[in-house]
Design a protein around this motif. Sequence first.
Motif, PDB file in Angstrom:
ATOM      1  N   LEU A  18      18.123 -26.501 -11.080  1.00 26.78           N
ATOM      2  CA  LEU A  18      17.109 -27.223 -10.869  1.00 26.78           C
ATOM      3  C   LEU A  18      16.847 -27.684  -9.609  1.00 26.78           C
ATOM      4  N   TRP A  19      15.678 -27.751  -9.212  1.00 30.60           N
ATOM      5  CA  TRP A  19      15.048 -27.933  -7.898  1.00 30.60           C
ATOM      6  C   TRP A  19      14.002 -28.896  -7.695  1.00 30.60           C
ATOM      7  N   PRO A  20      14.021 -29.281  -6.641  1.00 31.41           N
ATOM      8  CA  PRO A  20      12.604 -30.291  -6.339  1.00 31.41           C
ATOM      9  C   PRO A  20      11.414 -29.247  -6.268  1.00 31.41           C
ATOM     10  N   GLU A  21      10.279 -29.890  -6.685  1.00 34.38           N
ATOM     11  CA  GLU A  21       8.913 -29.170  -6.573  1.00 34.38           C
ATOM     12  C   GLU A  21       8.733 -28.578  -5.344  1.00 34.38           C
ATOM     13  N   GLY A  22       8.976 -29.358  -4.325  1.00 34.21           N
ATOM     14  CA  GLY A  22       8.676 -28.965  -2.812  1.00 34.21           C
ATOM     15  C   GLY A  22       9.548 -27.698  -2.315  1.00 34.21           C
ATOM     16  N   LEU A  23      10.621 -27.380  -2.919  1.00 32.56           N
ATOM     17  CA  LEU A  23      11.378 -26.118  -2.508  1.00 32.56           C
ATOM     18  C   LEU A  23      10.624 -25.028  -2.025  1.00 32.56           C
ATOM     19  N   ALA A  24       9.865 -24.519  -2.965  1.00 32.21           N
ATOM     20  CA  ALA A  24       8.915 -23.613  -2.667  1.00 32.21           C
ATOM     21  C   ALA A  24       8.054 -23.589  -1.139  1.00 32.21           C
ATOM     22  N   HIS A  25       7.843 -24.898  -0.738  1.00 35.77           N
ATOM     23  CA  HIS A  25       7.059 -25.075   0.452  1.00 35.77           C
ATOM     24  C   HIS A  25       8.345 -24.708   1.716  1.00 35.77           C
ATOM     25  N   TYR A  26       9.607 -24.996   1.518  1.00 35.47           N
ATOM     26  CA  TYR A  26      10.725 -24.949   2.331  1.00 35.47           C
ATOM     27  C   TYR A  26      10.789 -23.440   2.687  1.00 35.47           C
ATOM     28  N   VAL A  72      17.233 -22.554   8.010  1.00 33.71           N
ATOM     29  CA  VAL A  72      15.949 -21.912   8.399  1.00 33.71           C
ATOM     30  C   VAL A  72      16.508 -20.395   8.955  1.00 33.71           C
ATOM     31  N   ASP A  73      15.822 -19.327   8.351  1.00 33.96           N
ATOM     32  CA  ASP A  73      16.273 -17.923   8.832  1.00 33.96           C
ATOM     33  C   ASP A  73      14.710 -17.144   9.215  1.00 33.96           C
ATOM     34  N   PRO A  74      14.437 -17.503  10.417  1.00 31.84           N
ATOM     35  CA  PRO A  74      13.009 -16.857  10.959  1.00 31.84           C
ATOM     36  C   PRO A  74      13.098 -15.350  10.533  1.00 31.84           C
ATOM     37  N   ASP A  75      14.218 -14.641  10.592  1.00 30.45           N
ATOM     38  CA  ASP A  75      13.966 -13.155  10.170  1.00 30.45           C
ATOM     39  C   ASP A  75      13.969 -12.894   8.830  1.00 30.45           C
ATOM     40  N   LEU A  84       8.723 -20.837   1.850  1.00 30.06           N
ATOM     41  CA  LEU A  84       7.329 -20.216   2.204  1.00 30.06           C
ATOM     42  C   LEU A  84       7.239 -20.529   3.694  1.00 30.06           C
ATOM     43  N   ASP A  85       6.932 -21.987   3.980  1.00 29.15           N
ATOM     44  CA  ASP A  85       6.630 -22.247   5.293  1.00 29.15           C
ATOM     45  C   ASP A  85       7.297 -22.316   6.136  1.00 29.15           C
ATOM     46  N   HIS A  86       8.816 -22.385   6.222  1.00 25.40           N
ATOM     47  CA  HIS A  86       9.707 -22.775   7.043  1.00 25.40           C
ATOM     48  C   HIS A  86      10.844 -21.796   6.981  1.00 25.40           C
ATOM     49  N   GLY A  87      10.841 -20.829   6.205  1.00 22.69           N
ATOM     50  CA  GLY A  87      11.859 -19.781   6.040  1.00 22.69           C
ATOM     51  C   GLY A  87      13.220 -20.353   5.655  1.00 22.69           C
ATOM     52  N   VAL A  88      13.385 -21.446   4.719  1.00 19.90           N
ATOM     53  CA  VAL A  88      14.683 -21.891   4.393  1.00 19.90           C
ATOM     54  C   VAL A  88      15.316 -20.835   3.522  1.00 19.90           C
ATOM     55  N   ARG A  89      16.416 -20.354   3.640  1.00 21.45           N
ATOM     56  CA  ARG A  89      16.888 -19.138   2.936  1.00 21.45           C
ATOM     57  C   ARG A  89      17.777 -20.074   2.030  1.00 21.45           C
ATOM     58  N   ASN A 138      10.011 -36.164 -13.739  1.00 21.01           N
ATOM     59  CA  ASN A 138       8.796 -36.689 -12.866  1.00 21.01           C
ATOM     60  C   ASN A 138       9.577 -37.931 -12.338  1.00 21.01           C
ATOM     61  N   TRP A 139       9.134 -38.122 -10.785  1.00 20.70           N
ATOM     62  CA  TRP A 139       9.373 -39.280 -10.227  1.00 20.70           C
ATOM     63  C   TRP A 139       8.266 -40.090  -9.721  1.00 20.70           C
ATOM     64  N   MET A 140       8.636 -41.415  -9.211  1.00 23.65           N
ATOM     65  CA  MET A 140       7.338 -42.385  -8.925  1.00 23.65           C
ATOM     66  C   MET A 140       6.620 -42.087  -7.642  1.00 23.65           C
ATOM     67  N   GLY A 141       7.589 -41.726  -6.585  1.00 24.78           N
ATOM     68  CA  GLY A 141       7.027 -41.269  -5.234  1.00 24.78           C
ATOM     69  C   GLY A 141       6.993 -39.777  -5.067  1.00 24.78           C
ATOM     70  N   ALA A 142       6.237 -39.373  -3.914  1.00 24.49           N
ATOM     71  CA  ALA A 142       6.347 -38.118  -3.795  1.00 24.49           C
ATOM     72  C   ALA A 142       7.295 -38.069  -2.257  1.00 24.49           C
ATOM     73  N   SER A 143       8.097 -36.899  -2.474  1.00 26.50           N
ATOM     74  CA  SER A 143       8.945 -36.589  -1.430  1.00 26.50           C
ATOM     75  C   SER A 143       8.136 -36.094  -0.232  1.00 26.50           C
ATOM     76  N   ARG A 144       8.872 -36.093   0.969  1.00 28.04           N
ATOM     77  CA  ARG A 144       8.079 -35.573   2.068  1.00 28.04           C
ATOM     78  C   ARG A 144       9.281 -34.497   2.628  1.00 28.04           C
ATOM     79  N   CYS A 145       8.504 -33.586   3.277  1.00 29.26           N
ATOM     80  CA  CYS A 145       9.314 -32.322   3.692  1.00 29.26           C
ATOM     81  C   CYS A 145      10.067 -33.071   5.031  1.00 29.26           C
ATOM     82  N   ARG A 146      11.493 -32.653   5.009  1.00 33.24           N
ATOM     83  CA  ARG A 146      12.190 -33.196   6.212  1.00 33.24           C
ATOM     84  C   ARG A 146      11.914 -32.457   7.203  1.00 33.24           C
ATOM     85  N   LEU A 147      11.352 -31.321   7.383  1.00 35.45           N
ATOM     86  CA  LEU A 147      10.934 -30.535   8.732  1.00 35.45           C
ATOM     87  C   LEU A 147       9.421 -30.718   9.293  1.00 35.45           C
ATOM     88  N   CYS A 148       8.330 -31.182   8.424  1.00 35.50           N
ATOM     89  CA  CYS A 148       7.097 -31.127   8.597  1.00 35.50           C
ATOM     90  C   CYS A 148       6.376 -32.489   8.222  1.00 35.50           C
TER      91      CYS A 148
END
Length: 130
Positions: free
Chosen positions: A82-90, A33-36, A92-97, A57-67
């Motif tokens: 290749l990345w998991p679908e939720g990487l955009a969330h990390y 996480v990079d808040p800047d 955008l919403d958490h500032g994972v650089r 595609n996978w059978m179950g949804a992943s959960r964010c490790r932060l929220c």
Amino acid sequence: MFEPTEAADRPVRLLGFWGTPENRTLPDPAGLVDPDWDEAQRLWVADYLAHGLVAGNWMGASRCRLCSRANGSRDLTDGHYLWPEGLAHYVLDHGVRLPAEFLDHIERRSRALEELERDGSWWQRNAART
């Protein structure tokens, strides 16, 4: 932009997969996480990530490790990474650089797409045939 046969020549690089208590060999997103990190760049990167091609595609949804938000069940790719679908969330919403090498990669790909020579003649010829 991407032909599946391109990937056959080399492995795709994994990006944004996180460690678990059982497997700590992968990174913890909290440590990235990079808040800047500039919000405009985060938006640009998240948009790129959200528009990858579905690679699995996978059978179950992943959960964010932060929220703990439900974070998707697909893997996406651009043929190089290749990345998991939720990487955009990390990003955008958490500032994972993400690594600078990946940011350079998407900058080069975006520039190449903007510089494509455009030819409308095929469309003009074939649209009339449909």
